[in-house]
Motif scaffolding. Structure first.
Motif, PDB file in Angstrom:
ATOM      1  N   SER A  64       0.890  -1.004   0.064  1.00 33.15           N
ATOM      2  CA  SER A  64      -0.103   0.068  -0.181  1.00 33.15           C
ATOM      3  C   SER A  64       0.805   1.154  -0.085  1.00 33.15           C
ATOM      4  CB  SER A  64      -1.159   0.002   1.150  1.00 33.15           C
ATOM      5  OG  SER A  64      -1.879  -1.099   0.939  1.00 33.15           O
ATOM      6  N   ALA A  67      -0.937   4.570   0.895  1.00 39.83           N
ATOM      7  CA  ALA A  67      -1.683   4.473   2.116  1.00 39.83           C
ATOM      8  C   ALA A  67      -1.667   5.991   2.630  1.00 39.83           C
ATOM      9  CB  ALA A  67      -1.226   3.568   3.121  1.00 39.83           C
ATOM     10  N   ARG A  68      -0.631   6.594   2.878  1.00 38.37           N
ATOM     11  CA  ARG A  68      -0.520   7.948   3.362  1.00 38.37           C
ATOM     12  C   ARG A  68      -1.139   9.078   2.633  1.00 38.37           C
ATOM     13  NH1 ARG A  68       0.184   8.572   8.662  1.00 38.37           N
ATOM     14  NH2 ARG A  68       2.031   7.310   9.556  1.00 38.37           N
ATOM     15  N   ILE A  73      -6.957   6.452   5.817  1.00 36.30           N
ATOM     16  CA  ILE A  73      -5.786   5.302   6.325  1.00 36.30           C
ATOM     17  C   ILE A  73      -4.810   5.812   7.050  1.00 36.30           C
ATOM     18  CG2 ILE A  73      -4.246   3.621   5.157  1.00 36.30           C
ATOM     19  CD1 ILE A  73      -6.307   3.636   2.972  1.00 36.30           C
ATOM     20  N   SER A  74      -4.294   6.986   6.524  1.00 30.47           N
ATOM     21  CA  SER A  74      -3.088   7.829   7.318  1.00 30.47           C
ATOM     22  C   SER A  74      -3.379   7.842   8.853  1.00 30.47           C
ATOM     23  CB  SER A  74      -3.021   9.216   6.675  1.00 30.47           C
ATOM     24  OG  SER A  74      -1.617   9.896   7.226  1.00 30.47           O
ATOM     25  N   LEU A  77      -3.317   4.633  10.560  1.00 29.72           N
ATOM     26  CA  LEU A  77      -1.657   4.364  10.680  1.00 29.72           C
ATOM     27  C   LEU A  77      -1.115   4.920  11.893  1.00 29.72           C
ATOM     28  CD1 LEU A  77      -0.543   4.265   7.112  1.00 29.72           C
ATOM     29  CD2 LEU A  77      -0.433   2.281   8.929  1.00 29.72           C
ATOM     30  N   CYS A 223      -0.554  -2.369   4.892  1.00 35.32           N
ATOM     31  CA  CYS A 223       0.139  -1.091   5.090  1.00 35.32           C
ATOM     32  C   CYS A 223       1.613  -1.195   5.600  1.00 35.32           C
ATOM     33  CB  CYS A 223      -0.600  -0.164   5.923  1.00 35.32           C
ATOM     34  SG  CYS A 223      -2.180   0.316   5.027  1.00 35.32           S
ATOM     35  N   LEU A 257      -3.260   0.556  -2.994  1.00 35.23           N
ATOM     36  CA  LEU A 257      -3.518  -0.054  -1.859  1.00 35.23           C
ATOM     37  C   LEU A 257      -3.273  -1.790  -2.130  1.00 35.23           C
ATOM     38  CD1 LEU A 257      -6.808   2.016  -0.575  1.00 35.23           C
ATOM     39  CD2 LEU A 257      -4.468   2.049   0.102  1.00 35.23           C
TER      40      LEU A 257
END
Length: 277
Positions: A64, A67-68, A73-74, A77, A223, A257
Motif C-alpha cells: 500500500s 496509504a499515506r 488510512i493515514s 496508521l 500497509c 492499496l
C-alpha cells in the motif's frame, strides 16, 4: 572396476554436487530467500568501472504505497503506531495464529482438495525437516527477546493482550507493567503476506472502517511502515470505498492499496506453500 562416471552422470545421480558451497552472491541469495520469506528485493542495474553491470538492491517491495495519501488510512496508521505492542511466546504464537512449521512455507505443501472445515496439520515430520523446525523455533524465540525483524500488527479488538515478563521499555512511572497487544513476527519460512493471512483467518473479527452489521472482514488492508506491516480488517463495501479514492488518479495509481482475501480458501486447501497456490 566400474567405468568412471562423467560430470553430467554424477550430477544426475547427485544433484547437490552442482552447488558451489564457496559461492558468495548477495543478489542470488536475496532472490532465493525471497522464494521462502517473501521479501522481494527491488533495485536497478548500474554499470561498473570494468564495463559489466551490477544489480544494486535499493529496498524491498512494500504494501500500500499510497496509504499515506488517503486521510482515513493515514490517521489509522498514526493511531496504530501509537499503541503498545509485544511479541507473545512461541507456543502462544502457534496457538493464536498457527505460526508453526506445519503452516509455514518450509513444509512446501501442495493445495489439497477443498474442505470448508480445513485440515488438521499436526503431522509426523521427517528427519530431514528437523533443521528447519529448529531454525524456525530459534527465529521466533529471537523475536520474543526483542530481535528486530519484520512483523505483522493486526488492528482488531480481538487481538489478545500480552503481559511480557520483563518489558523494561514499557514500565509505567510507578514501576508497574502495562499489558500490550500481540504482534506477530515473520519468522523463517514465512512471508509477511502469509503471516497476515493466518492472523486474519484466526483472529480478525470486524471491519476497521465501519460498524455495519454485515461488515464482515472479507479482506485485509496491508500497509508497510518500516519493518512493520499493519493489517486492517476490511469489509467488501469499505474496500471498494477506500479504493475509489484513487480511481481518478489524482491521489495515486489504482494499485496504491494492497488487500488480501479472507475467504477461507487457504484454510480449506490445507494452507499450501506460497509458491504452490
Amino acid at each position: 572396476m566400474s567405468a568412471q562416471m562423467s560430470r553430467d552422470d554424477l550430477l544426475v545421480k547427485y544433484p547437490s554436487l552442482d552447488r558451489d558451497i564457496h559461492r558468495v552472491d548477495r543478489l542470488t541469495d536475496l532472490f532465493e530467500a525471497a522464494a521462502t520469506q517473501g521479501h522481494k528485493p527491488v533495485g536497478q542495474w548500474k554499470r561498473r568501472r570494468d564495463g559489466r553491470e551490477k544489480f544494486v538492491v535499493t529496498g524491498h517491495v512494500t504494501y500500500s504505497p499510497g496509504a499515506r495519501n488517503h486521510p482515513r488510512i493515514s490517521d489509522a496508521l498514526d493511531e496504530a503506531r501509537a499503541q503498545k505492542r509485544t511479541v507473545p511466546e512461541p507456543d502462544d504464537l502457534a496457538a493464536l495464529a498457527r505460526l508453526d512449521y506445519a503452516h509455514s512455507n518450509l513444509s512446501d505443501r501442495d493445495r489439497l482438495s477443498y474442505d470448508p472445515d480445513g485440515y488438521g496439520l499436526d503431522e509426523v515430520y521427517s528427519i530431514e525437516s528437523r533443521l528447519h523446525r529448529h531454525k524456525l523455533a530459534a527465529s521466533l524465540h529471537a523475536a520474543t527477546m526483542g530481535e528486530p525483524m519484520v512483523s505483522v500488527v493486526l488492528i482488531d479488538p480481538n487481538v489478545p493482550a500480552v503481559q511480557p515478563d520483563m518489558p523494561l521499555r514499557w514500565r509505567n512511572k510507578d514501576g508497574s507493567v502495562s499489558s500490550s497487544a500481540a504482534t506477530f513476527p515473520v519468522g523463517l519460512g514465512y512471508s509477511p503476506k502469509r503471516v497476515a493471512e493466518l492472523v486474519m483467518h484466526f483472529l480478525a473479527s470486524q471491519c476497521r472502517w465501519c460498524d455495519r452489521a454485515d461488515g464482515r472482514p472479507d479482506f485485509g488492508l496491508l500497509c508497510s511502515a518500516g519493518e512493520t506491516v499493519y493489517l486492517f480488517p476490511t469489509c467488501r463495501n469499505c474496500r471498494d470505498e477506500l479504493a475509489s479514492f484513487f480511481a481518478d488518479g489524482d491521489h495515486g495509481s489504482t494499485q496504491s492499496l494492497d488487500f488480501i482475501a479472507n475467504d477461507g480458501d487457504l484454510h480449506g486447501t490445507g494452507w499450501p506453500a506460497d509458491r504452490r497456490r
